[in-house]
Design an enzyme around this catalytic site. Structure first.
Site, PDB file in Angstrom:
ATOM      1  CG  ASP A  35      -2.640   0.956   0.817  1.00 60.17           C
ATOM      2  OD1 ASP A  35      -2.373   2.080   0.821  1.00 60.17           O
ATOM      3  OD2 ASP A  35      -3.110   0.169   1.492  1.00 60.17           O
ATOM      4  CB  THR A  76      -6.764   1.810  -0.142  1.00 55.36           C
ATOM      5  OG1 THR A  76      -6.079   2.716   0.297  1.00 55.36           O
ATOM      6  CG2 THR A  76      -6.491   0.893   0.073  1.00 55.36           C
ATOM      7  CG  ASN A  97     -10.204   4.213   0.005  1.00 54.34           C
ATOM      8  OD1 ASN A  97     -10.831   3.523  -0.697  1.00 54.34           O
ATOM      9  ND2 ASN A  97      -9.482   5.046   0.393  1.00 54.34           N
ATOM     10  CE  LYS A 173      -5.006   0.970   4.528  1.00 54.21           C
ATOM     11  NZ  LYS A 173      -4.397   2.360   3.454  1.00 54.21           N
ATOM     12  NE  ARG A 175      -8.984   1.479   1.940  1.00 54.38           N
ATOM     13  CZ  ARG A 175      -9.128   2.199   3.112  1.00 54.38           C
ATOM     14  NH1 ARG A 175      -9.868   1.674   4.461  1.00 54.38           N
ATOM     15  NH2 ARG A 175      -8.368   3.640   3.538  1.00 54.38           N
ATOM     16  CG  ASP A 314      -1.990   3.725   2.525  1.00 51.75           C
ATOM     17  OD1 ASP A 314      -1.874   4.770   2.154  1.00 51.75           O
ATOM     18  OD2 ASP A 314      -2.883   4.248   3.679  1.00 51.75           O
ATOM     19  CG  HIS A 318      -1.302   8.440   4.801  1.00 48.40           C
ATOM     20  ND1 HIS A 318      -2.175   9.802   3.991  1.00 48.40           N
ATOM     21  CD2 HIS A 318      -2.220   7.724   4.265  1.00 48.40           C
ATOM     22  CE1 HIS A 318      -2.845   8.871   3.012  1.00 48.40           C
ATOM     23  NE2 HIS A 318      -2.724   7.349   3.239  1.00 48.40           N
ATOM     24  CG  HIS A 362      -2.328   4.334  -3.376  1.00 45.23           C
ATOM     25  ND1 HIS A 362      -1.634   5.218  -2.645  1.00 45.23           N
ATOM     26  CD2 HIS A 362      -3.207   3.504  -2.736  1.00 45.23           C
ATOM     27  CE1 HIS A 362      -1.773   4.600  -1.600  1.00 45.23           C
ATOM     28  NE2 HIS A 362      -2.883   4.176  -1.823  1.00 45.23           N
ATOM     29  CG  HIS A 502      -3.210   8.293  -1.223  1.00 50.15           C
ATOM     30  ND1 HIS A 502      -3.819   7.746  -1.727  1.00 50.15           N
ATOM     31  CD2 HIS A 502      -2.772   7.944  -0.010  1.00 50.15           C
ATOM     32  CE1 HIS A 502      -4.174   6.365  -0.582  1.00 50.15           C
ATOM     33  NE2 HIS A 502      -3.190   6.723   0.498  1.00 50.15           N
TER      34      HIS A 502
HETATM   35 ZN   LIG Z   1      -3.490   2.584  -0.192  1.00 52.58          ZN
END
Ligand SMILES: [Zn+2]
Length: 564
Positions: A35, A76, A97, A173, A175, A314, A318, A362, A502
């Site tokens: 990620d 994501t 998302n 995650k 997702r 990820d 962030h 991404h 992102h």
């Molecule tokens: Zn992501």
């Protein structure tokens, strides 16, 4: 004559059969998604990588150095579903998302599904401590892949093999796991609330015993009272002198500098902090190893599929930015985690019988503070501070109403109030263009694109607009797509202020690695432009399955040729 023809037919049959037998298939397809792993990061740290992890892929694999997502909203679920399906969000339907459900008027979290509650009570999103603001929009703790509108590669493998292939997706995650497992596989993800890997009733009626056993061992607990410490001497890092930066996010107790303490087990953010460190990936690896072993992946003649999506890169990106000591150390630690994974797969299945593909959902931008340090002007965008009075006045003059025209702005989409527009006898397309024009006057906005204009093809034919069109699904996309200027993005989400976000169509967000390694793959570096939609149809060709429903990407010829 008859005898000769019969012999000829027999011979042809034998040749065909021989060819079919020669075509060997991988016993395991291992799809790894890191990620937010931007395309340049592995090259940046290549000299410092250990043996058997990223270097195994980079040295022995087919490495695409110019790979991009081709859709605009580089978030994501959008990226993961593109990797899984080979389709653009316009077709696979995961346009963001979070999007506004027109039927209910509510924001919708991509994989929420009230019909399929979690198998563990009390393991849902804790709105008080959840820092992933998209998760907090979900109104139900149920989860399923039902909103993915097309098949995934993993689905096609299931269909092709008559359900005999084992298909799994794992990630911190939800997702990251659900998207890749598709409609026919099984998904497990990490609950920050309970510290367990969980699933929903979409997948199982009850947990397999090995999952219950893994959770009963409480693997996160062994990190209680410990800290995220640097792997090497600080002076050896590219960012060794840049640990304490004012633009980094300092979570209470976790701070901006090493070591980052996780606190005790009872801490409100204990499990969250684990995921903002290499530990999130270590836990994911540990669970994946138990899965490979207990589900017996790669043991029979039907190819199995395992997707592992590593999320720590990820979260760390962030909070600290991709050019930080934290991100650098995280990559070096993930490198070790991957080396352990590959060595484990080698012992269980054999790397020579495993096809590995690695990519990212991404890339990510640099922190504006980092850019400024190096002389590049950059800043955050805060739509809450925009002075909207003049824009509203302009709209009022033209349409008789102003603010009422807009229902919601959840970046990147602005949703207009279609009912009010219709009731006032206004033209939807005209209102979209007018609102878009006003939006482009605000600080940080580069472009605002009307969906009606996209729909009828009344837009300039640029790469940027093409990427927004590929993101446009009429049932889910908003009415106006907002693009910020390069290196500008929102960083305030409720109470949380982050360092980097992102989600743009700019190259730093679209640029990702694509690497194939393992069975039938030779070492080569490919510099031509390829896209993430090319991965799923490539995998389909390798196993002989049909391409996923919306997979309009082109199979990667450098990989296919070696397998046939
Ligand atoms: Zn992501």
């Amino acid at each position: 004559m008859k005898l000769l023809s019969a012999l000829a037919i027999l011979a042809t049959g034998l040749v065909a059969q021989g060819a079919a037998q020669e075509r060997s298939e991988p016993k395991l397809i291992l799809q790894i998604t890191v990620d937010q792993l931007r395309g340049d990061l592995l090259a940046r740290y290549y000299d410092r990588l250990g043996k058997g992890g990223f270097r195994y892929l980079l040295d022995a694999g087919t490495v695409y150095t110019n790979a991009h997502h081709r859709h605009a909203n580089n978030e994501t679920i959008v990226g993961h579903t593109t990797l899984a399906t080979g389709a653009d969000p316009a077709e696979h339907g995961m346009v963001a998302n979070v999007w506004l459900d027109r039927a209910t008027g509510e924001l919708t979290y991509n994989v929420e599904d009230f019909r399929y509650p979690l198998l563990s009570e009390g393991a849902g999103v804790d709105k008080k401590s959840e820092i992933d603001y998209t998760q907090k929009t979900a109104r139900s703790n149920g989860r399923s892949p039902s909103r993915i509108l097309v098949s995934t590669f993993s689905d096609e493998l299931t269909l092709f093999q008559g359900g005999k292939s084992k298909v799994f997706g794992v990630s911190v995650k939800d997702r990251g796991a659900i998207s890749m497992a598709g409609h026919t596989g099984k998904a497990f993800w990490f609950s920050k609330k309970s510290g367990e890997f969980i699933t929903s009733s979409f997948y199982y009626d009850q947990y397999p015993k090995w999952v219950t056993d893994w959770n009963a061992g409480k693997p996160p607990d062994k990190y209680a009272g410990t800290s995220w410490k640097l792997l090497h001497d600080q002076s050896t890092y590219l960012f060794g002198m840049a640990d304490d930066r004012p633009y980094e996010t300092a979570l209470p107790g976790y701070g901006r500098t090493f070591p980052h303490p996780f606190g005790n087990r009872e801490g409100k953010y204990f499990t969250t902090l684990l995921t903002i460190s290499p530990v999130g990936d270590e836990l994911t690896l540990d669970f994946a190893k138990a899965l490979i072993q207990n589900e017996g992946l790669g043991r029979d003649d039907k190819p199995d599929y395992l997707s592992i999506s590593f999320s720590s890169t990820d979260y760390v990106g962030h909070l600290f930015g991709p050019s930080s000591l934290e991100s650098e150390d995280n990559i070096l630690q993930l490198d070790r985690t991957l080396a352990e994974l590959f060595s484990f797969v080698d012992s269980q299945v054999g790397l020579d019988k495993t096809l590995i593909v690695l990519s990212a959902d991404h890339g990510g931008p640099e922190a504006p503070g980092y850019l400024s340090e190096l002389g590049f002007e950059a800043d955050y965008v805060d739509p809450k501070t925009w002075d909207k009075a003049a824009a509203i006045e302009t709209l009022k003059k033209r349409f008789g109403i102003g603010e009422e025209l807009i229902t919601k702005y959840f970046h990147p989409y602005v949703y207009l109030n279609r009912k009010v527009i219709a009731e006032n006898g206004l033209d939807q397309a005209e209102v979209e263009l007018a609102v878009a024009e006003e939006l482009t006057r605000f600080d940080g906005v580069a472009l605002a694109v009307s969906s009606s204009a996209l729909n009828v093809g009344r837009v300039p034919d640029t790469q940027l607009i093409q990427s927004i069109l590929r993101n446009y699904n009429p049932n889910r996309s908003g009415d106006i797509y907002v693009v910020f200027e390069p290196n500008r993005f929102i960083n305030r989400f409720g109470k949380l202020t982050v360092t980097a976000t992102h989600g743009s169509p700019w190259r730093y967000d679209t640029y990702v690695p694509i690497i194939f390694a393992g069975m039938g793959i030779t070492a080569q570096r490919i510099d031509r432009l390829v896209h993430t939609v090319d991965i799923a149809p490539t995998l389909s060709l390798i196993v002989g399955a049909k391409p996923p429903t919306g997979a309009f990407g082109a199979p990667l010829k450098e990989v296919i040729r070696q397998n046939y």
